[in-house]
Design an enzyme around this catalytic site. Structure first.
Site, mmCIF file in Angstrom:
data_model
loop_
_atom_site.group_PDB
_atom_site.id
_atom_site.type_symbol
_atom_site.label_atom_id
_atom_site.label_comp_id
_atom_site.label_asym_id
_atom_site.label_seq_id
_atom_site.Cartn_x
_atom_site.Cartn_y
_atom_site.Cartn_z
ATOM 1 N N ASP A 14 0.891 -1.023 -0.012
ATOM 2 C CA ASP A 14 0.089 -0.091 0.094
ATOM 3 C C ASP A 14 0.706 1.135 0.144
ATOM 4 O O ASP A 14 2.307 1.104 0.308
ATOM 5 C CB ASP A 14 -0.920 -0.091 1.295
ATOM 6 C CG ASP A 14 -1.720 1.122 1.423
ATOM 7 O OD1 ASP A 14 -2.421 1.430 0.264
ATOM 8 O OD2 ASP A 14 -1.817 1.759 2.603
ATOM 9 N N SER A 15 0.316 2.567 -0.406
ATOM 10 C CA SER A 15 1.049 3.723 -0.199
ATOM 11 C C SER A 15 1.584 3.892 1.162
ATOM 12 O O SER A 15 2.598 4.729 1.487
ATOM 13 C CB SER A 15 0.328 4.645 -0.916
ATOM 14 O OG SER A 15 -1.012 4.820 -0.053
ATOM 15 N N CYS A 77 -4.305 -1.464 -1.778
ATOM 16 C CA CYS A 77 -4.514 0.056 -1.995
ATOM 17 C C CYS A 77 -5.543 0.122 -3.352
ATOM 18 O O CYS A 77 -5.119 -0.560 -4.332
ATOM 19 C CB CYS A 77 -2.931 0.521 -2.218
ATOM 20 S SG CYS A 77 -3.300 2.271 -2.643
ATOM 21 N N GLU A 157 -4.037 8.239 8.969
ATOM 22 C CA GLU A 157 -2.530 8.022 9.282
ATOM 23 C C GLU A 157 -2.171 8.756 10.512
ATOM 24 O O GLU A 157 -1.209 8.330 11.218
ATOM 25 C CB GLU A 157 -1.575 8.380 8.088
ATOM 26 C CG GLU A 157 -1.905 7.831 6.908
ATOM 27 C CD GLU A 157 -0.969 6.730 6.502
ATOM 28 O OE1 GLU A 157 0.383 6.726 7.201
ATOM 29 O OE2 GLU A 157 -0.859 5.872 5.661
ATOM 30 N N CYS A 194 -11.155 2.743 0.039
ATOM 31 C CA CYS A 194 -9.936 3.128 0.239
ATOM 32 C C CYS A 194 -9.548 2.389 1.540
ATOM 33 O O CYS A 194 -10.208 2.319 2.536
ATOM 34 C CB CYS A 194 -9.624 4.491 0.591
ATOM 35 S SG CYS A 194 -7.976 5.194 1.139
ATOM 36 N N HIS A 196 -7.551 2.964 3.814
ATOM 37 C CA HIS A 196 -7.263 3.808 5.188
ATOM 38 C C HIS A 196 -8.717 3.890 5.923
ATOM 39 O O HIS A 196 -8.561 4.176 7.081
ATOM 40 C CB HIS A 196 -6.924 5.150 4.763
ATOM 41 C CG HIS A 196 -5.276 5.218 4.515
ATOM 42 N ND1 HIS A 196 -4.802 4.602 3.567
ATOM 43 C CD2 HIS A 196 -4.255 5.610 5.074
ATOM 44 C CE1 HIS A 196 -3.483 4.759 3.314
ATOM 45 N NE2 HIS A 196 -3.133 5.317 4.708
HETATM 46 N N1 DGL Z 1 -4.677 3.332 0.948
HETATM 47 C C1 DGL Z 1 -4.930 4.077 -0.447
HETATM 48 C C2 DGL Z 1 -6.069 3.520 -1.087
HETATM 49 O O1 DGL Z 1 -6.627 2.470 -0.633
HETATM 50 C C3 DGL Z 1 -5.007 5.387 -0.473
HETATM 51 C C4 DGL Z 1 -3.862 6.187 0.165
HETATM 52 C C5 DGL Z 1 -3.295 7.110 -0.619
HETATM 53 O O2 DGL Z 1 -3.928 8.341 -1.186
HETATM 54 O O3 DGL Z 1 -2.129 6.790 -0.782
HETATM 55 O O4 DGL Z 1 -6.608 3.839 -1.987
#
Ligand code: DGL
Length: 276
Positions: A14-15, A77, A157, A194, A196
């Site tokens: 993931d990012s 992600c 985060e 997402c 997150h």
């Molecule tokens: N966790 C990423 C997703 O599922 C998004 C976070 C980011 O913008 O890097 O899209």
């Protein structure tokens, strides 16, 4: 040969730490699997960047995991899945690559009673229309609305999961879909597109109301991983607690915020700093 391959870890990326929500579901459903997680925290967020940049980052992150030896890649992600899944499959074949958009769409299409689904995600995911298209493939009767909710990523985060500030931001993003002046009937399902966003679930439920079903892709992605392991005869037997974390920036911060997403502490010593 197959046995040696089955013993390899599953690579997950993931990012940032958001994908740990998917990792957590995988650990619960597949406790015998070894997991290697990479969070590209140095370049977070991906969701506000162009498709080309995101795709380039995804290729580099995946290459790092493949170089370490993984039997499968899980793109935990949505932004990365929407921008780069076909490119990753082409680049790393025969390693199977699982994304989160199809499993998330399947969950929403199954749960929604009236087919009115609101997808919240990053700007890049909404812009790609990946969710809108994947849901309509499963449920052509669906009415899908998409809303980018950029600020949810830094909130998660930061570990800010609830309270008036989070609810205020959520209410502002979702006002024209769920607010008192929003057109009726309103969506019956809110898809957290997402990785997150599951951290903000309780605040989001309060904002949209109890009658709206909240769905995310963590559990269905873990199921898709299990199915793919079985198809390829790649399931590992025996049981180990074996999760290794890689990050591209500050292991201390990764361990601290990652612990929130995993639901239990991650030791800083378990997080390795890597360069892509
Ligand atoms: N966790 C990423 C997703 O599922 C998004 C976070 C980011 O913008 O890097 O899209």
């Amino acid at each position: 040969m197959t046995e040696a391959r089955a013993d390899l870890p599953i690579g997950v990326f993931d990012s940032g730490v958001g994908g740990v929500t998917v990792l957590r579901a995988m650990r619960e459903r597949l406790p015998q699997e070894r997991l290697l997680y990479l969070g590209d925290t140095a370049r977070l967020p991906y969701g506000t960047k162009s498709r080309e940049t995101i795709a380039q980052y995804c290729l580099q992150a995946s290459a790092k995991l493949v170089e370490r030896g993984v039997k499968m890649l899980v793109v935990a992600c949505n932004t990365a899945t929407a921008a780069a899944l076909p490119a990753l499959r082409a680049a790393f074949a025969p390693v199977p690559v699982i994304g989160v958009v199809e499993p998330g769409s399947a969950a929403a299409a199954r749960v929604s009673v009236g087919g009115r689904i609101c997808v919240i995600a990053t700007e890049a995911t909404i812009r790609s229309k990946a969710y809108q298209e994947a849901i309509l493939r499963r449920r052509p009767d669906a009415v899908v609305t998409g809303r980018p909710c950029t600020l949810f990523v830094p909130l998660a985060e930061e570990g800010w999961m609830d309270g008036p500030l989070v609810e205020g931001i959520a209410a502002r993003y979702l006002d024209d879909v769920f607010g008192s002046r929003a057109p009726v009937p309103r969506p019956d399902t809110l898809l957290l597109g997402c990785t997150h966003f599951p951290l903000l679930k309780e605040a989001l439920q309060r904002v949209v109301g109890d009658e709206v079903a909240l769905v995310d892709s963590a559990a269905t992605t873990a199921d898709a991983v299990r199915d793919e392991l079985e198809r390829g005869a790649l399931r590992r037997t025996g049981s180990v607690e074996d999760i290794t974390f890689l990050t591209t920036d500050d292991p201390e911060r990764f361990a601290r915020t990652g612990s929130l997403f995993l639901g239990r502490p991650i030791a800083q010593s378990a997080v390795e700093l890597v360069d892509l």
